[in-house]
Every structure is written in structure tokens, then in C-alpha cells.
Design an enzyme around this catalytic site. Sequence first.
Site, short mmCIF file in Angstrom:
data_model
loop_
_atom_site.label_atom_id
_atom_site.label_comp_id
_atom_site.label_asym_id
_atom_site.label_seq_id
_atom_site.Cartn_x
_atom_site.Cartn_y
_atom_site.Cartn_z
N PHE A 196 0.85 -1.19 0.00
CA PHE A 196 0.00 0.00 0.00
C PHE A 196 0.88 1.24 0.00
O PHE A 196 2.06 1.19 0.34
CB PHE A 196 -0.93 0.01 1.22
CG PHE A 196 -0.22 0.04 2.54
CD1 PHE A 196 0.05 1.25 3.18
CD2 PHE A 196 0.19 -1.14 3.16
CE1 PHE A 196 0.73 1.28 4.39
CE2 PHE A 196 0.86 -1.12 4.37
CZ PHE A 196 1.13 0.09 5.00
N CYS A 197 0.27 2.37 -0.41
CA CYS A 197 0.95 3.66 -0.41
C CYS A 197 -0.11 4.74 -0.26
O CYS A 197 -1.28 4.43 -0.01
CB CYS A 197 1.78 3.85 -1.67
SG CYS A 197 0.80 3.75 -3.19
N THR A 198 0.25 5.99 -0.43
CA THR A 198 -0.68 7.09 -0.15
C THR A 198 -1.90 7.07 -1.06
O THR A 198 -3.04 7.04 -0.59
CB THR A 198 0.03 8.44 -0.28
OG1 THR A 198 1.18 8.45 0.56
CG2 THR A 198 -0.91 9.58 0.12
N ILE A 225 -4.06 4.57 0.67
CA ILE A 225 -4.51 4.88 2.03
C ILE A 225 -5.64 5.90 2.00
O ILE A 225 -6.59 5.82 2.80
CB ILE A 225 -3.33 5.42 2.86
CG1 ILE A 225 -2.20 4.40 2.92
CG2 ILE A 225 -3.78 5.78 4.28
CD1 ILE A 225 -0.87 4.99 3.36
#
Length: 348
Positions: A196-198, A225
Site C-alpha cells: 500500500f501507499c498514499t 490509504i
Amino acid sequence: MTASPPNDLSANLPDRRGPFKVMALYKFVAFPDADAIQPQLAKFCCGHGIKGTLILAPEGINGTVAGTEAAIDALAALLLHSELFGDRLAGAEIKYSSAAEMPFLRMKVRLKSEIVTLRAPEANPVEQVGTYVAPQDWNALIERNDVVLVDTRNDYEVGLGSFQRALDPHTQNFTEFKQFVEQNLDPQRDKKVAMFCTGGIRCEKASSYLLSRGFEEVYHLKGGILAYLETVPETDSRWHGECFVFDERVSVGHGLVEGEASLCRACRHPLSAEDRAHPDYHEGESCPYCAGSGLAERAAERQRQMQLAEQTGRAHLGDEARQHAETIKAEKRARREADRQRARSAQS
């Protein structure tokens, strides 16, 4: 969990809590004419009072911008329904949020070789990408014992918040992610990897990279996210802390409301309330991560200049400051020319 491409989320607007509308978007798509599009896109954004950064590259588009609701809606129409872009951005990952104040200082449309820099040609999301996992399905996936959960963001981002039991790669930039994979992940051992990332762009490219390295099952959080914090109720959330965002809001929390974090003006490190209570924190000058460094010394001088600017009623940052500087230069040139005219008149 599906392998379908991301959808346009432009209709899923949160309850807005500020006068400025913020758009974060990306899509991996062929843009061989990026250099021709760049000046037209920049002119449009500046003409509508939009500020922020958009990155164009042969592999796609990425960025975050803010403006009035009308301006951002006009930009969305340009990106999704104009001759300039055609249908290339259909299905782009687009997220909207709000800000109480303009979160950017100026508008930049940049040309780069990659929209997210990994320097790994084998990572090509246009050709292969991992399985997208919807936010509402994410909890069930990451709670499985046979899934390795990886946070693909940099250490200063992870420091503000992350999912429970996620691996922190301790990277300073995304290019270091390759070394993390080499040293910590094994396709023979780690059969299922979730990342996952922003906003989804970094882990999408990371998933393509892992697939090229022989990993069999690779998953990534659709919309990142930000989509999770907007979609999943806080009571059901597995997220702890706040999510760092790359603008003057610094962080957001559940519901995409602005967080409590601030930014050190010396080293640009995000600061929690605990960081601001540290003895080495001095507003506008230093924080626990840079105290005693040359960065702190330069920031102290900048803070002094900002205070002087405030006292004299002139701008110090952003487009207004640049316009003010140009005005000062023009006034100086006019005075010099007037002096020369007077000197010539006196001689005659």
C-alpha cells in the site's frame, strides 16, 4: 478482490470542510506527446487559479492540485473529456478532498522520465500489475497469516502512521525499494505480498516490479490509504495514526479531514504533537530531526526574514512573493532610469 483497473472516483466526494477543492490523480498510460501537452496544461491551470504540481511522463500522469470547486471541476473536464487528452485518462485514479486554506504556493507542470521514480524499466504497470484490492476488502486480506504486508512509502511518511504489522522498508526514496526487496523478500518464501501507499501509484508500480522478479501473488490497495480512510469506518479501521500528504495540509485522517501534523520548515520532516513537544523543536527553525544542522541555521534566518516581511506587510512565499519581488525590481529599474535621465539633463 479483482484484477480490474481502477475506476474514476470523481463522483465520490467527501463531505467538504473547506473552500478549496483538492484533486489527487494518476494513471499509467502512454503519453508520447507529453512535451506538447505540458504548456497547454500549465496555461489552463494558471488561468483558472489552480495551484499544485502535475507530472507528465511517457508512462502517464501524476499529481495533486487545488483550487475553487469550479476550477477543479473544469480541470477534471479537461483531463477526462477534451480533445487534448482524448479518452486516455478514462478510468484514472482520482481522489477529491478539501482544505481550509490553499495548500500549495504555486502551479507547476513538470516533464519527467517517470511519474514515480523507481529506475527499473522492467516495472511497467501498463503491461503487468498486481491484483487491486478494494478498501472494503483490505482488512480481510492483511489479517491473513500467509500474507506479507509492505508499506512502500518512505520512512518519514511511515513515521506518522501505517497499518498494523506492516513492514517498514526504511527507505529515503522510492528507488531504494529495490534494495529492500532484494534483502528482505523472497519469491520462493513469500508467496503472497500485499502493498500500500498514499494514493495507489507507488504500490502499483511496486507490484509490477515484484511480478517481474518472480513473485506469484501480489496485491495492492486500490486508491491507496486515502481511499481506505475515506471508505472504511474508523471503528473498523486497521490504520493507526495519520497519513502524510505532499502539501501544506501535511496529513489527513479518517474521512480525509486535515490532521494534526505540521511540517518542519528547516528539513521538511512531518512532525507529530510529540515531536513538537521536544526541546529541540523551535517553530520555523528546527525540530528533533535537524537540530544543530546547517538546515536549522538557514531556517532560522528564513524565519527572521518572514517575520520582517510580515511586519512590513509584504509577501514572503509563493506567487505573491514572486510578484512582489518583480514589482520591487521594476521599481528599482525605474528609479535607476530616472536617475540617469536627471544626470543627462544636468549635463546638458
